[in-house]
Design a protein around this motif. Structure first.
Motif, PDB file in Angstrom:
ATOM      1  N   VAL A  35       0.848  -1.187   0.000  1.00 31.30           N
ATOM      2  CA  VAL A  35       0.000   0.000   0.000  1.00 31.30           C
ATOM      3  C   VAL A  35       0.888   1.244   0.000  1.00 31.30           C
ATOM      4  CG1 VAL A  35      -1.650   1.348   1.338  1.00 31.30           C
ATOM      5  CG2 VAL A  35      -1.887  -1.110   1.218  1.00 31.30           C
ATOM      6  N   THR A  36       0.587   2.180  -0.884  1.00 32.74           N
ATOM      7  CA  THR A  36       1.334   3.437  -0.926  1.00 32.74           C
ATOM      8  C   THR A  36       0.435   4.656  -0.730  1.00 32.74           C
ATOM      9  OG1 THR A  36       1.131   3.520  -3.333  1.00 32.74           O
ATOM     10  CG2 THR A  36       3.154   2.526  -2.430  1.00 32.74           C
ATOM     11  N   LYS A  37      -0.863   4.505  -1.087  1.00 39.62           N
ATOM     12  CA  LYS A  37      -1.803   5.623  -0.950  1.00 39.62           C
ATOM     13  C   LYS A  37      -3.161   5.094  -0.529  1.00 39.62           C
ATOM     14  CE  LYS A  37      -0.669   7.080  -5.245  1.00 39.62           C
ATOM     15  NZ  LYS A  37      -0.805   7.833  -6.493  1.00 39.62           N
ATOM     16  N   ASN A  44     -10.788  13.674  -1.253  1.00 41.74           N
ATOM     17  CA  ASN A  44     -11.113  13.833  -2.669  1.00 41.74           C
ATOM     18  C   ASN A  44     -10.350  12.895  -3.582  1.00 41.74           C
ATOM     19  OD1 ASN A  44     -12.956  15.927  -2.211  1.00 41.74           O
ATOM     20  ND2 ASN A  44     -11.319  17.437  -2.158  1.00 41.74           N
ATOM     21  N   LYS A  45      -9.186  12.440  -3.140  1.00 43.40           N
ATOM     22  CA  LYS A  45      -8.356  11.561  -3.967  1.00 43.40           C
ATOM     23  C   LYS A  45      -7.412  10.782  -3.051  1.00 43.40           C
ATOM     24  CE  LYS A  45      -4.661  14.874  -4.649  1.00 43.40           C
ATOM     25  NZ  LYS A  45      -3.660  15.392  -5.525  1.00 43.40           N
ATOM     26  N   PRO A  46      -6.849   9.689  -3.563  1.00 43.24           N
ATOM     27  CA  PRO A  46      -5.879   8.947  -2.760  1.00 43.24           C
ATOM     28  C   PRO A  46      -4.646   9.803  -2.459  1.00 43.24           C
ATOM     29  CG  PRO A  46      -6.666   7.592  -4.572  1.00 43.24           C
ATOM     30  CD  PRO A  46      -7.152   9.002  -4.824  1.00 43.24           C
ATOM     31  N   GLU A  47      -4.202   9.734  -1.226  1.00 43.72           N
ATOM     32  CA  GLU A  47      -3.017  10.470  -0.776  1.00 43.72           C
ATOM     33  C   GLU A  47      -2.008   9.486  -0.213  1.00 43.72           C
ATOM     34  OE1 GLU A  47      -2.542  13.611  -1.224  1.00 43.72           O
ATOM     35  OE2 GLU A  47      -4.523  14.515  -1.390  1.00 43.72           O
ATOM     36  N   LYS A  48      -0.750   9.888  -0.183  1.00 44.45           N
ATOM     37  CA  LYS A  48       0.269   9.065   0.458  1.00 44.45           C
ATOM     38  C   LYS A  48      -0.181   8.786   1.883  1.00 44.45           C
ATOM     39  CE  LYS A  48       4.140  10.248  -2.408  1.00 44.45           C
ATOM     40  NZ  LYS A  48       4.723   9.024  -2.884  1.00 44.45           N
ATOM     41  N   ILE A  49       0.206   7.641   2.400  1.00 43.42           N
ATOM     42  CA  ILE A  49      -0.323   7.150   3.670  1.00 43.42           C
ATOM     43  C   ILE A  49      -0.203   8.166   4.797  1.00 43.42           C
ATOM     44  CG2 ILE A  49       0.009   5.408   5.465  1.00 43.42           C
ATOM     45  CD1 ILE A  49       0.678   3.441   3.158  1.00 43.42           C
ATOM     46  N   GLU A  50       0.964   8.723   5.017  1.00 39.92           N
ATOM     47  CA  GLU A  50       1.117   9.635   6.151  1.00 39.92           C
ATOM     48  C   GLU A  50       0.215  10.853   6.014  1.00 39.92           C
ATOM     49  OE1 GLU A  50       4.344  12.002   8.900  1.00 39.92           O
ATOM     50  OE2 GLU A  50       5.086  10.569   7.436  1.00 39.92           O
ATOM     51  N   LYS A  51       0.136  11.412   4.819  1.00 40.77           N
ATOM     52  CA  LYS A  51      -0.725  12.579   4.605  1.00 40.77           C
ATOM     53  C   LYS A  51      -2.185  12.210   4.858  1.00 40.77           C
ATOM     54  CE  LYS A  51      -1.889  16.237   1.389  1.00 40.77           C
ATOM     55  NZ  LYS A  51      -1.667  16.870   0.110  1.00 40.77           N
ATOM     56  N   ALA A  52      -2.613  11.032   4.403  1.00 36.87           N
ATOM     57  CA  ALA A  52      -3.992  10.606   4.601  1.00 36.87           C
ATOM     58  C   ALA A  52      -4.313  10.416   6.079  1.00 36.87           C
ATOM     59  CB  ALA A  52      -4.251   9.308   3.834  1.00 36.87           C
ATOM     60  N   VAL A  53      -3.397   9.797   6.833  1.00 38.60           N
ATOM     61  CA  VAL A  53      -3.633   9.581   8.260  1.00 38.60           C
ATOM     62  C   VAL A  53      -3.671  10.912   8.996  1.00 38.60           C
ATOM     63  CG1 VAL A  53      -2.667   8.571  10.374  1.00 38.60           C
ATOM     64  CG2 VAL A  53      -2.717   7.239   8.254  1.00 38.60           C
ATOM     65  N   ARG A  54      -2.781  11.833   8.632  1.00 39.75           N
ATOM     66  CA  ARG A  54      -2.795  13.150   9.276  1.00 39.75           C
ATOM     67  C   ARG A  54      -4.101  13.895   8.968  1.00 39.75           C
ATOM     68  NH1 ARG A  54       1.540  14.435  11.972  1.00 39.75           N
ATOM     69  NH2 ARG A  54       3.455  13.249  11.622  1.00 39.75           N
ATOM     70  N   GLU A  55      -4.591  13.770   7.745  1.00 44.42           N
ATOM     71  CA  GLU A  55      -5.861  14.408   7.382  1.00 44.42           C
ATOM     72  C   GLU A  55      -7.014  13.782   8.174  1.00 44.42           C
ATOM     73  OE1 GLU A  55      -8.578  14.971   3.399  1.00 44.42           O
ATOM     74  OE2 GLU A  55      -6.402  15.109   3.174  1.00 44.42           O
ATOM     75  N   ILE A  69      -0.922   8.889  15.449  1.00 42.75           N
ATOM     76  CA  ILE A  69      -0.773   9.088  14.004  1.00 42.75           C
ATOM     77  C   ILE A  69       0.222   8.083  13.455  1.00 42.75           C
ATOM     78  CG2 ILE A  69       0.142  10.669  12.249  1.00 42.75           C
ATOM     79  CD1 ILE A  69      -1.165  12.953  13.917  1.00 42.75           C
ATOM     80  N   GLN A  70       1.350   7.908  14.136  1.00 41.07           N
ATOM     81  CA  GLN A  70       2.356   6.955  13.667  1.00 41.07           C
ATOM     82  C   GLN A  70       1.813   5.531  13.669  1.00 41.07           C
ATOM     83  OE1 GLN A  70       5.331   7.833  12.214  1.00 41.07           O
ATOM     84  NE2 GLN A  70       5.159   5.692  11.590  1.00 41.07           N
ATOM     85  N   GLN A  71       0.988   5.181  14.646  1.00 40.31           N
ATOM     86  CA  GLN A  71       0.368   3.853  14.673  1.00 40.31           C
ATOM     87  C   GLN A  71      -0.536   3.653  13.457  1.00 40.31           C
ATOM     88  OE1 GLN A  71      -1.585   3.733  18.482  1.00 40.31           O
ATOM     89  NE2 GLN A  71       0.261   3.033  19.549  1.00 40.31           N
ATOM     90  N   GLY A  72      -1.287   4.677  13.106  1.00 40.45           N
ATOM     91  CA  GLY A  72      -2.132   4.608  11.915  1.00 40.45           C
ATOM     92  C   GLY A  72      -1.313   4.433  10.656  1.00 40.45           C
ATOM     93  N   VAL A  73      -0.217   5.183  10.555  1.00 37.89           N
ATOM     94  CA  VAL A  73       0.684   5.061   9.402  1.00 37.89           C
ATOM     95  C   VAL A  73       1.259   3.649   9.341  1.00 37.89           C
ATOM     96  CG1 VAL A  73       2.898   5.840   8.432  1.00 37.89           C
ATOM     97  CG2 VAL A  73       1.240   7.519   9.298  1.00 37.89           C
TER      98      VAL A  73
END
Length: 146
Positions: A35-37, A44-55, A69-73
């Motif tokens: 998984v990368t995104k 609105n669109k797939p984001e890189k994992i860290e950005k998505a978890v932070r959002e 957040i790191q656990q989610g990533v």
């Protein structure tokens, strides 16, 4: 708070349909994918994992720590799929030491049907990305070949 965010993140993972499996035939789907995104919870669109978890954390009604957040990533980053030539496949989630085995078949032009004891799902090969979408929730998981 920590366990609540972890539960929401895990629910998003399940909603994406990640606890599915794959695998068969001599095509470019064969091999290992990670998984990368992701796209979840109104993105609105797939984001890189860290950005998505932070959002997701920003939109969460409560305080989310950097550790959460790191656990989610880590949960999302640890998801992998391996497709074998013989039609079998496996899905792993390294953060939990989980592994699900199943099978895969070609279902159409760049579409592959994955069958596991947990779930059946179709994935689409789009160039170098393998896309798994949960149509009912709009959640998407994007894999790239290792």
């Amino acid at each position: 708070m920590k366990s609540e965010f972890a539960k929401i993140t895990m629910a998003a993972i399940i909603g994406i349909g990640i606890l599915a499996a794959q695998g068969c035939g001599s095509t470019s789907i064969e091999g290992s994918w990670s998984v990368t995104k992701v796209q979840m919870d109104g993105m609105n669109k797939p984001e890189k994992i860290e950005k998505a978890v932070r959002e997701l954390a920003q939109n969460y009604e409560g305080e989310v720590s950097e550790e959460e957040i790191q656990q989610g990533v880590d949960m999302l980053s640890g998801i992998g799929l391996t497709f074998y030539e013989n039609g079998s496949m496996s899905m792993s989630q390294s953060a939990y030491g989980m592994n699900v085995n199943g099978t895969w078949t070609e279902a159409g032009d760049n579409v592959y049907a994955i069958q596991t004891p947990v779930e059946n799902v179709d994935v689409t090969l789009d160039g170098k990305e393998l896309i798994m979408e949960d149509v009912s929730s709009g959640n998407i998981c994007v894999f790239e070949k290792n």
